[in-house]
Design a protein around this motif. Structure first.
Motif, short mmCIF file in Angstrom:
data_model
loop_
_atom_site.label_atom_id
_atom_site.label_comp_id
_atom_site.label_asym_id
_atom_site.label_seq_id
_atom_site.Cartn_x
_atom_site.Cartn_y
_atom_site.Cartn_z
N PHE A 60 -36.95 142.41 13.47
CA PHE A 60 -37.01 142.95 14.83
C PHE A 60 -37.76 141.94 15.68
O PHE A 60 -38.46 141.06 15.15
CB PHE A 60 -37.70 144.32 14.85
CG PHE A 60 -39.08 144.33 14.24
CD1 PHE A 60 -40.22 144.12 15.01
CD2 PHE A 60 -39.25 144.53 12.88
CE1 PHE A 60 -41.49 144.12 14.45
CE2 PHE A 60 -40.51 144.53 12.29
CZ PHE A 60 -41.63 144.33 13.08
N THR A 61 -37.61 142.03 16.98
CA THR A 61 -38.29 141.07 17.85
C THR A 61 -39.72 141.55 18.14
O THR A 61 -39.97 142.74 18.26
CB THR A 61 -37.52 140.86 19.16
OG1 THR A 61 -37.22 142.12 19.77
CG2 THR A 61 -36.22 140.10 18.88
N LEU A 62 -40.60 140.59 18.28
CA LEU A 62 -42.01 140.91 18.50
C LEU A 62 -42.24 141.69 19.78
O LEU A 62 -43.10 142.56 19.84
CB LEU A 62 -42.83 139.62 18.56
CG LEU A 62 -43.16 138.92 17.25
CD1 LEU A 62 -43.81 137.58 17.53
CD2 LEU A 62 -44.08 139.78 16.39
N GLN A 63 -41.50 141.35 20.84
CA GLN A 63 -41.75 141.95 22.14
C GLN A 63 -43.24 141.85 22.47
O GLN A 63 -43.85 140.81 22.29
CB GLN A 63 -41.20 143.38 22.19
CG GLN A 63 -39.69 143.45 22.01
CD GLN A 63 -38.92 142.66 23.08
OE1 GLN A 63 -39.33 142.58 24.23
NE2 GLN A 63 -37.80 142.07 22.69
N SER A 64 -43.87 142.93 22.91
CA SER A 64 -45.25 142.82 23.39
C SER A 64 -46.28 142.62 22.29
O SER A 64 -47.44 142.30 22.58
CB SER A 64 -45.62 144.05 24.22
OG SER A 64 -44.97 144.01 25.47
N VAL A 65 -45.90 142.79 21.02
CA VAL A 65 -46.84 142.43 19.95
C VAL A 65 -47.15 140.94 20.04
O VAL A 65 -48.24 140.49 19.66
CB VAL A 65 -46.26 142.80 18.57
CG1 VAL A 65 -47.23 142.39 17.46
CG2 VAL A 65 -45.97 144.29 18.49
N SER A 66 -46.21 140.16 20.58
CA SER A 66 -46.42 138.71 20.73
C SER A 66 -47.60 138.39 21.62
O SER A 66 -48.18 137.30 21.53
CB SER A 66 -45.16 138.05 21.30
OG SER A 66 -44.95 138.42 22.66
N LYS A 67 -47.99 139.32 22.48
CA LYS A 67 -49.07 139.06 23.43
C LYS A 67 -50.40 138.81 22.73
O LYS A 67 -51.25 138.06 23.25
CB LYS A 67 -49.20 140.23 24.41
CG LYS A 67 -47.97 140.44 25.29
CD LYS A 67 -48.08 141.73 26.09
CE LYS A 67 -46.83 141.99 26.93
NZ LYS A 67 -46.90 143.27 27.66
N ALA A 68 -50.62 139.44 21.58
CA ALA A 68 -51.85 139.19 20.84
C ALA A 68 -51.91 137.75 20.36
O ALA A 68 -52.98 137.11 20.36
CB ALA A 68 -51.95 140.15 19.65
N PHE A 69 -50.75 137.20 19.98
CA PHE A 69 -50.71 135.85 19.43
C PHE A 69 -50.70 134.78 20.53
O PHE A 69 -51.33 133.73 20.37
CB PHE A 69 -49.51 135.70 18.51
CG PHE A 69 -49.56 136.65 17.35
CD1 PHE A 69 -50.49 136.48 16.34
CD2 PHE A 69 -48.71 137.75 17.29
CE1 PHE A 69 -50.57 137.37 15.27
CE2 PHE A 69 -48.77 138.65 16.24
CZ PHE A 69 -49.70 138.46 15.22
N SER A 70 -50.03 135.05 21.64
CA SER A 70 -50.09 134.09 22.75
C SER A 70 -51.51 134.02 23.31
O SER A 70 -52.00 132.95 23.66
CB SER A 70 -49.08 134.44 23.84
OG SER A 70 -49.30 135.74 24.35
N LEU A 71 -52.19 135.18 23.35
CA LEU A 71 -53.59 135.18 23.80
C LEU A 71 -54.46 134.38 22.83
O LEU A 71 -55.31 133.59 23.26
CB LEU A 71 -54.10 136.62 23.91
CG LEU A 71 -55.56 136.77 24.33
CD1 LEU A 71 -55.83 136.13 25.69
CD2 LEU A 71 -55.96 138.25 24.34
N ALA A 72 -54.25 134.56 21.55
CA ALA A 72 -55.02 133.79 20.56
C ALA A 72 -54.79 132.30 20.73
O ALA A 72 -55.74 131.50 20.67
CB ALA A 72 -54.63 134.23 19.14
N LEU A 73 -53.55 131.91 20.97
CA LEU A 73 -53.22 130.50 21.15
C LEU A 73 -53.94 129.90 22.35
O LEU A 73 -54.56 128.84 22.24
CB LEU A 73 -51.70 130.34 21.29
CG LEU A 73 -51.18 128.97 21.74
CD1 LEU A 73 -51.66 127.86 20.83
CD2 LEU A 73 -49.65 129.00 21.79
N VAL A 74 -53.87 130.57 23.49
CA VAL A 74 -54.49 129.98 24.69
C VAL A 74 -56.01 130.06 24.62
O VAL A 74 -56.70 129.18 25.17
CB VAL A 74 -53.94 130.60 25.99
CG1 VAL A 74 -52.44 130.36 26.11
CG2 VAL A 74 -54.25 132.07 26.10
#
Length: 305
Positions: A60-74
């Motif tokens: 399935f696609t991450l959708q907004s779960v991805s926001k935790a990881f993009s925040l971690a990256l930046v």
């Protein structure tokens, strides 16, 4: 069967035979095609033990779960700049609302509402959306030891119909919070369209349960302060205007997505990934939340005992 495995299996079986509630997301056309009756749960502890039940290989696609990881990256790249651009506070509004931006000169209230996530995506290293997305994928590869891929059909679906998100990006541009509208919003659409499954997602989240260090590789992913910020924001903002109920009933930091995925963190213990596509009125997986509630109760995991 140990107590953790027994609790997970019991939660899965209980929810599996319960009457279904909620509906799949339809505002992203590709998500509307999802089988609504899929159900999966996976738990990984800090020692790398993993217990999984249900449709565990279903992607399935991450959708907004991805926001935790993009925040971690930046935060890893430039922690000082992140919270100059986005705030810390809950909104009390749906994740797609633009209302707080109107009264706060376009500054997103937190990094998990769509406007804040788009601002965060604009900070991912890269000159183009494709380059920024590649940076995002490389970050995910660090935390799950395999490189995820994008679902091109979902990305096209989001890019072609994401009018409100483009409006938010233009609003952010108007007030100087981002530089390039297209790069920011297309990076955001791409990260949301990244494929995963519950086993992989539980592995991805493990560093958040261990103060920013991947316990299996011993590699520091983010510093302790950044990890604390992410996990705290998952508690207060990760399920939007449903966060209070999640805190009371489950008591764990959670980040949900409209594909039906949920990532929950038990600090110092484990990472939990749930998937069930039927959503409630607040945009969170109904069956996923039910499984998390049962597991939290059975294992006394709530942070607010």
């Amino acid at each position: 069967m140990d107590s953790i495995e027994a609790a997970i299996k019991k939660a899965y079986e209980t929810v599996r035979i319960s009457p279904a509630s909620g509906e799949v997301a339809t505002y992203i056309p590709e998500l509307a095609r999802t089988n609504p009756d899929l159900l999966a749960i996976s738990v990984m502890d800090l020692q790398g033990n993993q217990w999984s039940f249900g449709d565990v290989q279903t992607q399935f696609t991450l959708q907004s779960v991805s926001k935790a990881f993009s925040l971690a990256l930046v935060l890893h790249e430039n922690a000082a700049a992140v919270f100059d651009t986005v705030g810390f506070e809950p909104t009390g509004n749906p994740f797609f609302s633009m209302l707080p931006m109107e009264s706060e000169r376009g500054k997103p209230r937190n990094p998990f509402v769509n406007s804040g996530a788009i601002a965060v995506s604009s900070m991912i290293p890269g000159q183009t959306a494709a380059e920024s997305y590649e940076s995002f994928l490389k970050f995910l590869e660090q935390v799950c030891e395999e490189k995820p891929v994008m679902d091109s059909d979902t990305y096209s679906s989001e890019s072609e119909t994401g009018y409100r998100n483009r409006a938010m990006a233009n609003f952010l541009k108007q007030y100087g919070w981002i530089e390039d509208v297209d790069t920011a919003v297309e990076t955001y659409f791409m990260q949301c369209s990244t494929l995963t499954n519950v086993r992989q997602l539980a592995r991805m989240g493990l560093f958040l349960a261990n103060r920013g260090v991947d316990p299996l590789t011993q590699k520091r992913i983010v510093d302790e302060e950044s990890c604390r910020a992410i996990v705290t924001l998952m508690t207060t903002c990760g399920t939007y205007d449903y966060a209070g109920r999640v805190a009371i009933e489950i008591g764990l930091p959670c980040k949900s997505g409209v594909s039906g995925g949920i990532l929950a963190i038990v600090p110092g213990k484990m990472s939990i990934a749930a998937f069930a596509p039927r959503l409630g009125s607040h945009g969170n997986s109904e069956a996923g939340m039910d499984m998390l509630k049962l597991i939290s109760e059975d294992l006394s995991l709530s942070l607010f005992q």
